[in-house]
Design a protein around this motif. Sequence first.
Motif, PDB file in Angstrom:
ATOM      1  N   SER A 102      37.752  34.788  47.738  1.00  0.00           N
ATOM      2  CA  SER A 102      38.675  34.188  46.761  1.00  0.00           C
ATOM      3  C   SER A 102      37.927  33.593  45.578  1.00  0.00           C
ATOM      4  CB  SER A 102      39.544  33.121  47.430  1.00  0.00           C
ATOM      5  OG  SER A 102      38.777  31.954  47.715  1.00  0.00           O
ATOM      6  N   ILE A 103      36.673  33.208  45.823  1.00  0.00           N
ATOM      7  CA  ILE A 103      35.888  32.624  44.726  1.00  0.00           C
ATOM      8  C   ILE A 103      35.174  33.728  43.950  1.00  0.00           C
ATOM      9  CG2 ILE A 103      33.920  31.080  44.180  1.00  0.00           C
ATOM     10  CD1 ILE A 103      36.556  29.642  45.100  1.00  0.00           C
ATOM     11  N   SER A 104      34.657  34.725  44.681  1.00  0.00           N
ATOM     12  CA  SER A 104      33.904  35.754  43.962  1.00  0.00           C
ATOM     13  C   SER A 104      34.839  36.701  43.208  1.00  0.00           C
ATOM     14  CB  SER A 104      32.985  36.520  44.909  1.00  0.00           C
ATOM     15  OG  SER A 104      33.784  37.195  45.850  1.00  0.00           O
ATOM     16  N   ASP A 105      36.025  36.949  43.742  1.00  0.00           N
ATOM     17  CA  ASP A 105      36.937  37.838  43.033  1.00  0.00           C
ATOM     18  C   ASP A 105      38.378  37.313  43.110  1.00  0.00           C
ATOM     19  OD1 ASP A 105      38.210  39.844  41.746  1.00  0.00           O
ATOM     20  OD2 ASP A 105      37.306  41.475  42.916  1.00  0.00           O
ATOM     21  N   PRO A 106      38.635  36.225  42.394  1.00  0.00           N
ATOM     22  CA  PRO A 106      39.963  35.599  42.503  1.00  0.00           C
ATOM     23  C   PRO A 106      41.089  36.548  42.114  1.00  0.00           C
ATOM     24  CG  PRO A 106      38.672  34.573  40.731  1.00  0.00           C
ATOM     25  CD  PRO A 106      37.760  35.499  41.470  1.00  0.00           C
ATOM     26  N   GLU A 107      40.830  37.439  41.170  1.00  0.00           N
ATOM     27  CA  GLU A 107      41.925  38.311  40.716  1.00  0.00           C
ATOM     28  C   GLU A 107      42.352  39.270  41.820  1.00  0.00           C
ATOM     29  OE1 GLU A 107      42.052  39.697  36.772  1.00  0.00           O
ATOM     30  OE2 GLU A 107      40.541  38.276  36.094  1.00  0.00           O
ATOM     31  N   GLU A 108      41.350  39.845  42.488  1.00  0.00           N
ATOM     32  CA  GLU A 108      41.704  40.766  43.561  1.00  0.00           C
ATOM     33  C   GLU A 108      42.379  40.004  44.703  1.00  0.00           C
ATOM     34  OE1 GLU A 108      38.657  43.571  44.774  1.00  0.00           O
ATOM     35  OE2 GLU A 108      39.616  43.631  46.754  1.00  0.00           O
ATOM     36  N   PHE A 109      41.815  38.836  45.005  1.00  0.00           N
ATOM     37  CA  PHE A 109      42.339  38.022  46.098  1.00  0.00           C
ATOM     38  C   PHE A 109      43.812  37.689  45.862  1.00  0.00           C
ATOM     39  CE2 PHE A 109      43.269  33.966  48.123  1.00  0.00           C
ATOM     40  CZ  PHE A 109      42.818  34.185  49.416  1.00  0.00           C
ATOM     41  N   TRP A 110      44.118  37.087  44.697  1.00  0.00           N
ATOM     42  CA  TRP A 110      45.491  36.638  44.448  1.00  0.00           C
ATOM     43  C   TRP A 110      46.425  37.817  44.157  1.00  0.00           C
ATOM     44  CZ3 TRP A 110      46.598  32.401  46.556  1.00  0.00           C
ATOM     45  CH2 TRP A 110      45.718  31.321  46.542  1.00  0.00           C
ATOM     46  N   ASP A 145      46.308  40.799  45.526  1.00  0.00           N
ATOM     47  CA  ASP A 145      46.697  41.396  46.812  1.00  0.00           C
ATOM     48  C   ASP A 145      47.778  40.564  47.481  1.00  0.00           C
ATOM     49  OD1 ASP A 145      44.897  43.357  46.545  1.00  0.00           O
ATOM     50  OD2 ASP A 145      43.454  42.595  48.036  1.00  0.00           O
ATOM     51  N   ILE A 146      47.543  39.251  47.516  1.00  0.00           N
ATOM     52  CA  ILE A 146      48.490  38.379  48.227  1.00  0.00           C
ATOM     53  C   ILE A 146      49.833  38.368  47.503  1.00  0.00           C
ATOM     54  CG2 ILE A 146      48.933  35.992  48.955  1.00  0.00           C
ATOM     55  CD1 ILE A 146      45.950  35.744  49.414  1.00  0.00           C
ATOM     56  N   ALA A 147      49.788  38.345  46.186  1.00  0.00           N
ATOM     57  CA  ALA A 147      51.041  38.304  45.414  1.00  0.00           C
ATOM     58  C   ALA A 147      51.885  39.541  45.708  1.00  0.00           C
ATOM     59  CB  ALA A 147      50.735  38.210  43.926  1.00  0.00           C
ATOM     60  N   GLU A 148      51.215  40.672  45.803  1.00  0.00           N
ATOM     61  CA  GLU A 148      51.951  41.917  46.052  1.00  0.00           C
ATOM     62  C   GLU A 148      52.508  41.969  47.469  1.00  0.00           C
ATOM     63  OE1 GLU A 148      51.171  46.301  44.986  1.00  0.00           O
ATOM     64  OE2 GLU A 148      49.376  45.150  44.450  1.00  0.00           O
ATOM     65  N   LYS A 149      51.690  41.470  48.393  1.00  0.00           N
ATOM     66  CA  LYS A 149      52.062  41.558  49.802  1.00  0.00           C
ATOM     67  C   LYS A 149      53.136  40.531  50.186  1.00  0.00           C
ATOM     68  CE  LYS A 149      49.450  40.735  53.589  1.00  0.00           C
ATOM     69  NZ  LYS A 149      48.190  40.175  53.843  1.00  0.00           N
ATOM     70  N   LYS A 183      59.707  43.352  38.988  1.00  0.00           N
ATOM     71  CA  LYS A 183      58.774  44.276  38.342  1.00  0.00           C
ATOM     72  C   LYS A 183      57.369  43.758  38.604  1.00  0.00           C
ATOM     73  CE  LYS A 183      57.258  45.840  33.798  1.00  0.00           C
ATOM     74  NZ  LYS A 183      55.992  45.113  33.752  1.00  0.00           N
ATOM     75  N   LYS A 184      56.497  44.650  39.013  1.00  0.00           N
ATOM     76  CA  LYS A 184      55.134  44.218  39.336  1.00  0.00           C
ATOM     77  C   LYS A 184      54.378  43.764  38.079  1.00  0.00           C
ATOM     78  CE  LYS A 184      50.832  45.400  41.082  1.00  0.00           C
ATOM     79  NZ  LYS A 184      49.804  46.394  41.209  1.00  0.00           N
ATOM     80  N   PHE A 185      53.477  42.835  38.245  1.00  0.00           N
ATOM     81  CA  PHE A 185      52.668  42.311  37.133  1.00  0.00           C
ATOM     82  C   PHE A 185      51.649  43.344  36.649  1.00  0.00           C
ATOM     83  CE2 PHE A 185      51.549  40.898  41.353  1.00  0.00           C
ATOM     84  CZ  PHE A 185      50.241  41.323  41.515  1.00  0.00           C
ATOM     85  N   ASP A 186      51.243  43.196  35.369  1.00  0.00           N
ATOM     86  CA  ASP A 186      50.232  44.113  34.811  1.00  0.00           C
ATOM     87  C   ASP A 186      48.820  43.565  35.000  1.00  0.00           C
ATOM     88  OD1 ASP A 186      52.328  45.691  33.827  1.00  0.00           O
ATOM     89  OD2 ASP A 186      52.516  44.365  32.081  1.00  0.00           O
ATOM     90  N   SER A 187      48.683  42.244  34.911  1.00  0.00           N
ATOM     91  CA  SER A 187      47.350  41.652  35.100  1.00  0.00           C
ATOM     92  C   SER A 187      47.507  40.435  35.997  1.00  0.00           C
ATOM     93  CB  SER A 187      46.760  41.227  33.761  1.00  0.00           C
ATOM     94  OG  SER A 187      47.566  40.189  33.212  1.00  0.00           O
ATOM     95  N   PHE A 237      41.719  28.348  49.511  1.00  0.00           N
ATOM     96  CA  PHE A 237      41.279  29.597  48.876  1.00  0.00           C
ATOM     97  C   PHE A 237      41.411  29.513  47.358  1.00  0.00           C
ATOM     98  CE2 PHE A 237      43.060  30.950  53.061  1.00  0.00           C
ATOM     99  CZ  PHE A 237      41.831  31.191  53.659  1.00  0.00           C
ATOM    100  N   GLY A 238      40.400  29.994  46.686  1.00  0.00           N
ATOM    101  CA  GLY A 238      40.446  30.070  45.225  1.00  0.00           C
ATOM    102  C   GLY A 238      40.132  28.762  44.524  1.00  0.00           C
TER     103      GLY A 238
END
Length: 633
Positions: free
Chosen positions: A40-48, A50-54, A60-64, A444-445
């Motif tokens: 969550s610290i090294s790659d917060p964007e991927e971390f959050w 993934d969780i946001a989608e799941k 409508k899904k986010f772009d960034s 996390f994060g």
Amino acid sequence: MSVISNEVLLKSHETYHSPDRIINNAKISSENYLKLYKKSISDPEEFWGDIAEKELFWFKKFDSVLEWNYPNYKWFEGGKINICYNCLDRHIKNGKRNKVAYIYTNENSQEIKITYGELFESVSRFANGLKSLGIKKGDRVTINMAQTIEQVIAVLACARIGAIHSVVFGGFAPHALKLRIEDAQSKLVITSTWTQRRGKKIMIKSIVDEAVDSLGYNVDIIVAQRDGDNLELIENEYDFHKLMSGSSPECEAEWMDSEDPLFILYTSGTTGKPKGILHTSAGYNLFTHFTSKTVFDLQDDDIYWCTADIGWITGHSYLVYGPLSNGATSLIVEGAPDYPNPARWWSIIEKYRVNILYTAPTAIRLFMKYGIEYPAKHDLKSLRILGTVGEPINPEAWIWYYENIGNKNCAVVDTWWQTETGGHMIATLPAVSQKPGKAGLPFFGIEPKIVDKEGNDVPVNTVGLLVVKSTWPSALRTCWGEPERYNKYWKEINGYYFAGDLATIDEDGYIMILGRSDDVLNVSGHRIGTAEVESALITHHYVAEAAVIGKPHEIKGESIKAFVVLKDNAVIDKHLVNDIKFRVRRELGSIGVPDEIEFVDKLHKTRSGKIMRRVYKAKELGMDVGDLSTIED
Ligand code: PRX
């Protein structure tokens, strides 16, 4: 900066391992916590991302995931979401229509249950009722109500149509309420006729009337009449239940942009004026959802009880949005913790088989004082997780909670966070070992640091300022109408988020919160500015000037002491003291009333005229008054 006392350090150094039943079943194990935290610290964007989608439903899904434009940030840009949809519609579509969402109870042990299906229908009807009064996306609505299911309905209905709610704690005085209505420029106020406290009815509607009378513009008022009340409503006033029953149960949730405002919540700062902390839709939804799920280790059939009032951030995040987003069953309890008797809470836990209790150290200390005979008479074996929030928990209270309420068979989870942070920032997860008196490890994060005024890390076990390195999904987005006040959070120290708390970090990375570093008080877990109390004091016709400090208090954490300079014609007697206290109650509310008032001839000030509260505090506590080079006298 000073080193904290050995005595405190020793007690809070002990490590408590969670019981096996928790370690073996927790959603997140100790090892997983470490692994996920690193990610969550090294790659917060991927971390959050993934969780946001799941975890959430998106129209409508986010772009960034994150766009940082220091000191501003946008989370989940391009996404369309509605938190009310995530709290209700989603569960109904997933077969939870008949699951109980809330069990309400009060001092008379009255009980009202509402299922997700019923809540969904009530919220949809009420949302249509709001629309019929002309309320639309972006309008502000002040909510000043009793701790009831109707209040939850009001909050969710605003979120459903995109109106920005501003809930004001029911204990504030008319003037304080008026300031908050005016600052938000609310079009509508939703209230209840009264609330219950220690067997008495406290009239809320009359507080709203007084607040609204002195407003410079007209607002509509919706009144939830209670238990057969038949208050005659005048023009611009509407009956909550009639509005609800007379409206259609079909109300599509508004498609909100991720960054569309969700709510304003006023909190105290260092000036007399409260700050309207603004939270937005997606990031807040995600963070309160995910912290509720993991920090409380919510299981499907849990009965969860957060004792906070909806008027504070804990009520918003962990009595309304977080648990509902997870489809949990929550208790909502109105009235005083120890009325009609000191065993009230324990009998509620026994009766409803509560699994998770989330409360404040001040309540724990109150029950410690009453003695263990009260909890001992009740079967509290259903409990699994014991949460605490709002102020530092002293190791003695932590251990009492663990032993006498948790029967040494629960995880005690201390959670440090703020109105501004929206959700838990430091919270040692249930499966991870705890240290009494230490909030512990970051969520996390979240990358907290303990630094000096220049932003340099201080050594372990040394007091410093608590800051957070980067943003997180539910971070405040601004202070309503005061962007410069918002900027200060990120500009005070080196680009970090400045929390305003003092803390230490130990060799294992466990953080201990020691209290505020600024002129903000924490009385019974309620945040209140010294300047707010001083402003209320000087509205008394005999008070010329006032300085306010917090003093350590056995139960309340801090008590309020005021140093008051009187005008020349004042006569000091008992009546005057009572009259000044009464004035503060009228102006600010009972939470701001000083416990002690000392009359002085003049105030210690700096040469530039600032009140030197730290000098009063040091003198009061028998400590060194420190550097006096800037003092005027
Ligand atoms: O001083 C910290 C204290 O409460 C402040 C935030 O107050 P408020 O915005 O009203 O939110 C309270 C509920 C989240 C913080 O700056 N505080 C909050 N939680 C803790 C705490 N102090 C120590 N330990 C905690 N767990």
